[in-house]
Design a protein around this motif. Structure first.
Motif, PDB file in Angstrom:
ATOM      1  N   SER A   1     104.339  24.836 -61.453  1.00 11.94           N
ATOM      2  CA  SER A   1     104.482  23.766 -61.308  1.00 11.94           C
ATOM      3  C   SER A   1     105.961  23.251 -60.224  1.00 11.94           C
ATOM      4  N   ALA A   2     105.543  21.850 -60.298  1.00 14.08           N
ATOM      5  CA  ALA A   2     106.491  21.517 -59.135  1.00 14.08           C
ATOM      6  C   ALA A   2     107.638  21.823 -60.062  1.00 14.08           C
ATOM      7  N   PRO A   3     108.140  21.334 -61.162  1.00 15.30           N
ATOM      8  CA  PRO A   3     109.224  21.471 -62.353  1.00 15.30           C
ATOM      9  C   PRO A   3     109.268  22.801 -62.595  1.00 15.30           C
ATOM     10  N   GLU A   4     109.059  23.335 -62.810  1.00 13.64           N
ATOM     11  CA  GLU A   4     109.354  25.415 -62.935  1.00 13.64           C
ATOM     12  C   GLU A   4     110.084  25.123 -61.591  1.00 13.64           C
ATOM     13  N   TRP A   5     109.892  25.082 -60.786  1.00 21.02           N
ATOM     14  CA  TRP A   5     110.324  25.992 -59.468  1.00 21.02           C
ATOM     15  C   TRP A   5     111.302  24.929 -59.087  1.00 21.02           C
ATOM     16  N   ILE A   6     111.894  24.117 -59.780  1.00 20.25           N
ATOM     17  CA  ILE A   6     112.559  22.726 -59.665  1.00 20.25           C
ATOM     18  C   ILE A   6     113.666  23.601 -60.440  1.00 20.25           C
ATOM     19  N   ASP A   7     113.230  23.606 -61.645  1.00 22.15           N
ATOM     20  CA  ASP A   7     114.381  24.664 -63.140  1.00 22.15           C
ATOM     21  C   ASP A   7     115.129  26.288 -62.341  1.00 22.15           C
ATOM     22  N   ASP A   8     113.931  26.884 -62.351  1.00 21.43           N
ATOM     23  CA  ASP A   8     114.015  28.069 -62.277  1.00 21.43           C
ATOM     24  C   ASP A   8     115.345  28.051 -60.674  1.00 21.43           C
ATOM     25  N   PHE A   9     115.600  27.130 -59.376  1.00 22.39           N
ATOM     26  CA  PHE A   9     116.996  27.204 -58.698  1.00 22.39           C
ATOM     27  C   PHE A   9     117.468  26.265 -59.255  1.00 22.39           C
ATOM     28  N   VAL A  10     117.833  25.641 -59.889  1.00 20.75           N
ATOM     29  CA  VAL A  10     118.999  24.665 -60.660  1.00 20.75           C
ATOM     30  C   VAL A  10     119.141  26.482 -61.832  1.00 20.75           C
ATOM     31  N   VAL A  11     118.478  27.155 -62.557  1.00 24.46           N
ATOM     32  CA  VAL A  11     118.763  28.091 -63.506  1.00 24.46           C
ATOM     33  C   VAL A  11     119.537  29.688 -62.460  1.00 24.46           C
ATOM     34  N   LEU A  12     118.935  30.128 -61.040  1.00 24.45           N
ATOM     35  CA  LEU A  12     119.478  30.430 -59.626  1.00 24.45           C
ATOM     36  C   LEU A  12     120.878  30.508 -59.982  1.00 24.45           C
TER      37      LEU A  12
ATOM     38  N   LEU B   1     101.943  24.904 -45.427  1.00 25.40           N
ATOM     39  CA  LEU B   1     102.811  23.711 -45.136  1.00 25.40           C
ATOM     40  C   LEU B   1     103.865  22.819 -46.041  1.00 25.40           C
ATOM     41  N   ILE B   2     102.988  21.841 -46.599  1.00 25.15           N
ATOM     42  CA  ILE B   2     103.752  21.309 -47.401  1.00 25.15           C
ATOM     43  C   ILE B   2     104.644  22.274 -48.506  1.00 25.15           C
ATOM     44  N   PHE B   3     103.922  22.899 -49.117  1.00 26.55           N
ATOM     45  CA  PHE B   3     104.529  24.097 -50.329  1.00 26.55           C
ATOM     46  C   PHE B   3     105.911  24.820 -49.711  1.00 26.55           C
TER      47      PHE B   3
ATOM     48  N   ARG C   1     116.233  16.456 -60.037  1.00 30.97           N
ATOM     49  CA  ARG C   1     115.237  17.746 -60.510  1.00 30.97           C
ATOM     50  C   ARG C   1     114.042  16.521 -60.337  1.00 30.97           C
ATOM     51  N   LYS C   2     114.366  15.653 -60.682  1.00 30.95           N
ATOM     52  CA  LYS C   2     112.507  14.938 -60.292  1.00 30.95           C
ATOM     53  C   LYS C   2     112.169  14.932 -59.211  1.00 30.95           C
ATOM     54  N   VAL C   3     110.260  15.337 -59.366  1.00 31.23           N
ATOM     55  CA  VAL C   3     109.602  15.461 -59.139  1.00 31.23           C
ATOM     56  C   VAL C   3     109.440  14.288 -57.968  1.00 31.23           C
ATOM     57  N   ALA C   4     109.465  13.031 -58.721  1.00 31.02           N
ATOM     58  CA  ALA C   4     109.076  11.875 -57.617  1.00 31.02           C
ATOM     59  C   ALA C   4     110.655  11.969 -56.699  1.00 31.02           C
ATOM     60  N   PHE C   5     111.674  12.641 -56.155  1.00 27.29           N
ATOM     61  CA  PHE C   5     112.890  12.612 -55.049  1.00 27.29           C
ATOM     62  C   PHE C   5     111.733  13.246 -54.030  1.00 27.29           C
ATOM     63  N   TYR C   6     111.212  14.300 -54.681  1.00 23.80           N
ATOM     64  CA  TYR C   6     110.635  15.143 -53.833  1.00 23.80           C
ATOM     65  C   TYR C   6     109.235  14.945 -52.766  1.00 23.80           C
ATOM     66  N   SER C   7     108.289  14.058 -53.688  1.00 21.57           N
ATOM     67  CA  SER C   7     107.425  13.835 -53.394  1.00 21.57           C
ATOM     68  C   SER C   7     107.424  12.784 -52.754  1.00 21.57           C
TER      69      SER C   7
ATOM     70  N   LYS D   1     101.848  12.960 -57.838  1.00 21.18           N
ATOM     71  CA  LYS D   1     100.360  13.967 -59.086  1.00 21.18           C
ATOM     72  C   LYS D   1      99.671  14.488 -57.884  1.00 21.18           C
ATOM     73  N   TYR D   2      99.863  14.403 -56.521  1.00 19.47           N
ATOM     74  CA  TYR D   2      99.203  14.709 -55.170  1.00 19.47           C
ATOM     75  C   TYR D   2      99.895  15.931 -55.476  1.00 19.47           C
ATOM     76  N   LEU D   3     101.430  15.535 -55.088  1.00 19.19           N
ATOM     77  CA  LEU D   3     102.228  17.422 -54.957  1.00 19.19           C
ATOM     78  C   LEU D   3     102.759  18.464 -55.252  1.00 19.19           C
ATOM     79  N   SER D   4     102.069  17.392 -57.350  1.00 22.69           N
ATOM     80  CA  SER D   4     102.570  18.592 -58.203  1.00 22.69           C
ATOM     81  C   SER D   4     101.240  19.648 -58.145  1.00 22.69           C
ATOM     82  N   LYS D   5     100.144  18.535 -57.538  1.00 21.58           N
ATOM     83  CA  LYS D   5      98.551  19.413 -57.475  1.00 21.58           C
ATOM     84  C   LYS D   5      98.974  20.474 -56.312  1.00 21.58           C
TER      85      LYS D   5
END
Length: 305
Positions: free
Chosen positions: A248-259, A204-206, A221-227, A235-239
Motif C-alpha cells: 500500500s501507499a502508506p506502507e511505502w511512506i512509513d518505510d521511508f520515514v523509518v529508513l 510510470l505513476i508508481f 505522510r498522508k496519501v492525499a498529499f501525493y495523490s 483511492k485510485y492512487l492507492s489502487k
C-alpha cells in the motif's frame, strides 16, 4: 522550498574513505574508479545513505543485492547498475564467496557530470520510468565494448604523470555515457513493444509516486498529499500502487520515514528530540510508538545496537 534532507549524504572524501584499501584510480574528488576483486570483506554501505554524485557498478562476476529507495535489485554477472544523486542507496547483501566476485565501481561528482554537458538526469529519468529497474544486463557486443571502456578508464586513471589526464578521462567517460544511452534506449524500445499501455501507465505513476515520497516523506505522510501532486484521487492512487508493488501507499511512506529515522539514529549526533522535530512528529511519544511498531525496538535501543 524543498528542505535539506537529513539522511546521511556521503561526499567523495567520505565515500573514498569507505574504500581506502582499494582506492588506486581516479581524479581527485571528481572521479573515482575502483577495481574490486579478490577481497575478503566489503562491509560497506550497510546502512542507507545518499551519495553526492553518480554511481555506476559493473558486475564482471558476482551476485549482490542492492536497494534503491527501498526497492531491491539483484546485480549479477555482466550487469551494470546505475544510481543518481538523491537516491537512497544500501547494499543489502552478497551471495556466495565475496573473494570470487569482481566489481568495477565508477563514482563521479555532480560537477564532473555537469561539466560533460550530458543530460544524464533526463536519460536516467526516462529509462527508469519505463524500466523501473536501474540494472542493465549486457551481452555480446555491448558487453565487449563496456569492458574495454572500463579497462581503459582504469588504465588512464592510474597514470599519475600523464599530461591532460583529466581531459582524457573526461572525454572517455562522456563517450561511455553515450554508449550506455544507446544501450538504454534499446532496452526501452524492447519494453515499450512488449508492455501494455495500462501497465506502463501504472508503472510510470508508481515511479512518480516514489520520487515524490523520496523528496517529501520527512514532512508529508498522508496519501492525499501525493495523490494531489499526481492529480489523482487517494483511492485510485492507492489502487495503482498496490497493483504495481503489492504494497500500500502508506506502507511505502512509513518505510521511508523509518529508513530516515534509522539513518539519523546511526549516523548523526542529533538528539531524539531533534529527530522528532526533523521528521515532523508531534511529540516524542508518537515517534517512539511509530518506530517501535515498525522495528520492534525503541529509538534508543536501535541507536545503541
Amino acid at each position: 522550498m524543498v528542505s535539506e534532507k537529513s539522511l546521511l549524504n556521503l561526499d567523495f572524501d567520505q565515500f573514498r574513505s569507505r574504500f581506502k584499501t582499494l582506492v588506486d584510480a581516479g581524479i581527485g574528488n571528481d572521479l573515482l574508479i575502483l577495481d574490486i576483486k579478490d577481497v575478503d570483506d566489503l562491509d560497506v554501505l550497510k546502512y542507507p545513505v545518499r551519495l553526492k554524485g553518480y554511481l555506476a557498478v559493473f558486475c564482471e562476476k558476482g551476485d549482490v543485492s542492492v536497494e534503491i529507495n527501498l526497492n531491491e535489485f539483484r546485480v549479477s554477472d555482466h550487469t551494470i547498475f546505475v544510481t543518481v544523486p538523491s537516491n537512497i542507496l544500501r547494499v543489502s547483501g552478497f551471495k556466495g564467496n565475496l573473494k570470487d566476485q569482481h566489481f568495477i565501481v565508477v563514482a563521479a561528482s555532480e560537477n564532473f557530470i555537469h561539466g560533460l554537458n550530458l543530460n544524464f538526469n533526463r536519460l536516467v529519468t526516462e529509462g527508469l520510468s519505463l524500466l523501473a529497474n536501474p540494472c542493465i544486463p549486457l551481452k555480446g557486443r555491448d558487453l565487449d565494448l563496456a569492458s574495454r571502456y572500463l579497462d581503459l578508464g582504469i588504465e588512464i586513471s592510474r597514470q599519475d604523470n600523464l599530461a591532460n589526464k583529466k581531459e582524457a578521462v573526461s572525454s572517455l567517460v562522456s563517450s561511455m555515457f553515450f554508449l550506455f544511452e544507446g544501450i538504454w534506449k534499446g532496452r526501452i524500445t524492447e519494453m515499450s513493444s512488449t508492455s501494455q499501455s495500462n501497465s506502463s501507465r501504472a508503472n510510470l505513476i508508481f515511479s512518480q509516486f516514489m520520487q515524490l515520497v523520496t523528496e517529501y516523506h520527512d514532512r508529508e505522510r498522508k496519501v492525499a498529499f501525493y495523490s494531489n501532486r499526481l492529480c489523482l484521487t487517494p483511492k485510485y492512487l492507492s489502487k495503482l500502487i498496490r497493483q504495481v508493488s503489492g504494497r500500500s501507499a502508506p506502507e511505502w511512506i512509513d518505510d521511508f520515514v523509518v529508513l530516515e529515522a534509522k539513518n539519523m539514529l546511526k549516523y548523526s549526533q542529533l538528539s531524539i528530540k531533534e529527530i522528532v522535530y526533523k521528521l515532523n512528529f508531534p511529540n516524542q511519544s508518537v515517534f517512539y510508538k511509530f518506530f517501535k511498531a515498525h522495528t520492534g525496538m525503541t529509538p534508543s535501543e536501535y541507536r545503541s545496537s
